[in-house]
Design an enzyme around this catalytic site. Structure first.
Site, short mmCIF file in Angstrom:
data_model
loop_
_atom_site.label_atom_id
_atom_site.label_comp_id
_atom_site.label_asym_id
_atom_site.label_seq_id
_atom_site.Cartn_x
_atom_site.Cartn_y
_atom_site.Cartn_z
N TRP A 122 29.77 38.17 48.03
CA TRP A 122 29.54 37.47 49.22
C TRP A 122 28.98 38.56 50.30
O TRP A 122 28.47 38.10 51.18
CB TRP A 122 30.60 36.64 49.91
N ARG A 137 48.66 46.82 27.32
CA ARG A 137 49.26 46.33 25.76
C ARG A 137 48.61 47.06 24.89
O ARG A 137 49.48 47.51 24.03
CB ARG A 137 49.04 44.73 25.80
N LYS A 180 43.57 36.66 37.29
CA LYS A 180 42.50 36.94 36.20
C LYS A 180 42.40 38.36 35.84
O LYS A 180 42.65 38.69 34.71
CB LYS A 180 41.20 36.33 36.76
N THR A 181 41.86 39.23 36.86
CA THR A 181 41.85 40.62 36.61
C THR A 181 43.09 41.42 36.23
O THR A 181 43.13 42.09 35.35
CB THR A 181 41.29 41.23 37.84
N THR A 182 44.30 41.20 36.75
CA THR A 182 45.48 41.61 36.59
C THR A 182 45.83 41.05 35.14
O THR A 182 46.64 42.09 34.37
CB THR A 182 46.57 41.03 37.45
N PHE A 197 31.77 42.95 47.17
CA PHE A 197 31.87 41.54 46.53
C PHE A 197 30.71 40.97 46.69
O PHE A 197 29.82 41.22 47.53
CB PHE A 197 32.93 40.97 47.34
N ASN A 219 40.12 29.57 39.90
CA ASN A 219 40.00 30.04 41.18
C ASN A 219 41.30 30.60 41.70
O ASN A 219 41.52 30.97 42.72
CB ASN A 219 39.58 28.72 42.12
N LYS A 267 44.62 33.16 41.85
CA LYS A 267 44.79 34.73 41.54
C LYS A 267 45.33 35.08 40.39
O LYS A 267 46.35 34.33 39.88
CB LYS A 267 45.81 35.30 42.52
N GLU A 306 35.02 40.51 35.84
CA GLU A 306 34.19 39.82 36.97
C GLU A 306 32.57 39.76 36.30
O GLU A 306 31.68 39.64 37.05
CB GLU A 306 33.87 40.55 38.30
P1 ATP Z 1 43.74 39.48 40.70
O1 ATP Z 1 42.93 40.75 40.70
O2 ATP Z 1 44.92 39.84 41.80
O3 ATP Z 1 43.92 39.39 39.38
P2 ATP Z 1 41.85 37.78 40.59
O4 ATP Z 1 40.94 38.77 39.76
O5 ATP Z 1 42.19 36.45 39.93
O6 ATP Z 1 42.93 38.50 41.08
P3 ATP Z 1 39.36 37.60 42.07
O7 ATP Z 1 38.73 35.93 42.10
O8 ATP Z 1 38.73 38.48 41.36
O9 ATP Z 1 40.80 37.14 41.84
O10 ATP Z 1 39.47 37.78 43.71
C1 ATP Z 1 39.95 39.30 43.74
C2 ATP Z 1 40.67 39.30 45.14
O11 ATP Z 1 40.69 38.19 45.90
C3 ATP Z 1 41.89 39.64 44.93
O12 ATP Z 1 42.39 40.44 45.90
C4 ATP Z 1 42.95 38.47 45.22
O13 ATP Z 1 44.34 38.47 45.57
C5 ATP Z 1 41.98 37.68 46.14
N1 ATP Z 1 41.91 36.10 45.78
C6 ATP Z 1 42.04 35.71 44.38
N2 ATP Z 1 42.24 34.37 44.37
C7 ATP Z 1 42.27 33.99 45.74
C8 ATP Z 1 42.28 32.77 46.51
N3 ATP Z 1 42.21 31.70 45.67
N4 ATP Z 1 42.15 32.75 47.61
C9 ATP Z 1 41.92 33.90 48.53
N5 ATP Z 1 41.85 34.92 47.72
C10 ATP Z 1 41.97 35.19 46.67
MG MG Z 2 39.25 39.39 39.73
#
Ligand code: ATP
Ligand code: MG
Length: 199
Positions: free
Chosen positions: A96, A54, A44-46, A94, A40, A42, A131
């Protein structure tokens, strides 16, 4: 530091080095790896895009498939698609926000077909399936099909899957699984998603 504690430190480090060297020497297998980045927090995608970059930096070829993120201005796509990285994005918002199951399933299936093309191309060294996990939790894609496709991909091809709540069969199949834990997130303090930081 006394001479005695210096010697002790050196001995400990030497032992550690021997152990690490032995583990490195024993790790001789090579194969395309499957990594799942879930949880949960932040990052994962980055992290997935970090691996794409890389790869590109080594002159290797990477492909990206993004499930559910189509409507956002997308920093990664702006950069990578411009330099010729194959990039498929599912054109819905998204999870939701989505309300039409039939349309979402169709979009997921179409995007999955683009993923399948990459997952059968031995010239692509790494495929990021960003995702993907939600497509399975929402039953938009068939888990048997996903597992089978991953299992029969080119032997040296790496795959990175991101998303919360990864299906158990996906984490079982994966070679490396990381869970990003949410400690805190700016959104909870009322900060909106920031350009260049969140997307
Ligand atoms: P990122 O893309 O920054 O690596 P992520 O892939 O881990 O994030 P996702 O679950 O895919 O996160 O959500 C994508 C978006 O939601 C991003 O803008 C991120 O900042 C936001 N987000 C991620 N985790 C959370 C959280 N725990 N609470 C609120 N927003 C979140
Ligand atoms: Mg993501």
């Amino acid at each position: 530091m006394t001479q005695q504690s210096q010697d002790k430190h050196q001995q400990r480090q030497q032992k550690l080095k021997e152990k690490v060297d032995e583990r490195i020497a024993n790790a001789q297998d090579e194969k395309g790896l499957l990594q799942v980045i879930t949880g949960n927090g932040k990052g994962k995608t980055t992290s997935g895009f970090g691996m794409v970059i890389r790869c590109l930096g080594h002159g290797m070829k990477a492909g990206v498939v993004q499930f559910i993120k189509g409507q956002w201005d997308n920093g990664e796509r702006n950069l990578l698609a411009n330099i010729g990285v194959p990039f498929a994005v599912m054109e819905t918002g998204f999870t939701w926000e989505t309300q039409n199951k039939e349309a979402d399933t169709k979009a997921a299936q179409e995007t999955w077909q683009a993923a399948k093309v990459m997952l059968s191309d031995p010239n692509i060294d790494l495929v990021l399936l960003d995702e993907l996990t939600y497509m399975l939790s929402y039953d938009y894609l068939d888990i048997d099909d996903v597992i089978e496709t991953l299992e029969s991909r080119p032997k040296m091809q790496h795959v990175v899957v991101t998303g919360r709540g990864a299906h158990r069969r996906l984490t079982e199949l994966a070679d490396t699984v990381s869970e990003v834990r949410n400690v805190k997130h700016a959104f909870d303090s009322g900060i909106k998603a920031q350009l260049g930081f969140d997307y």
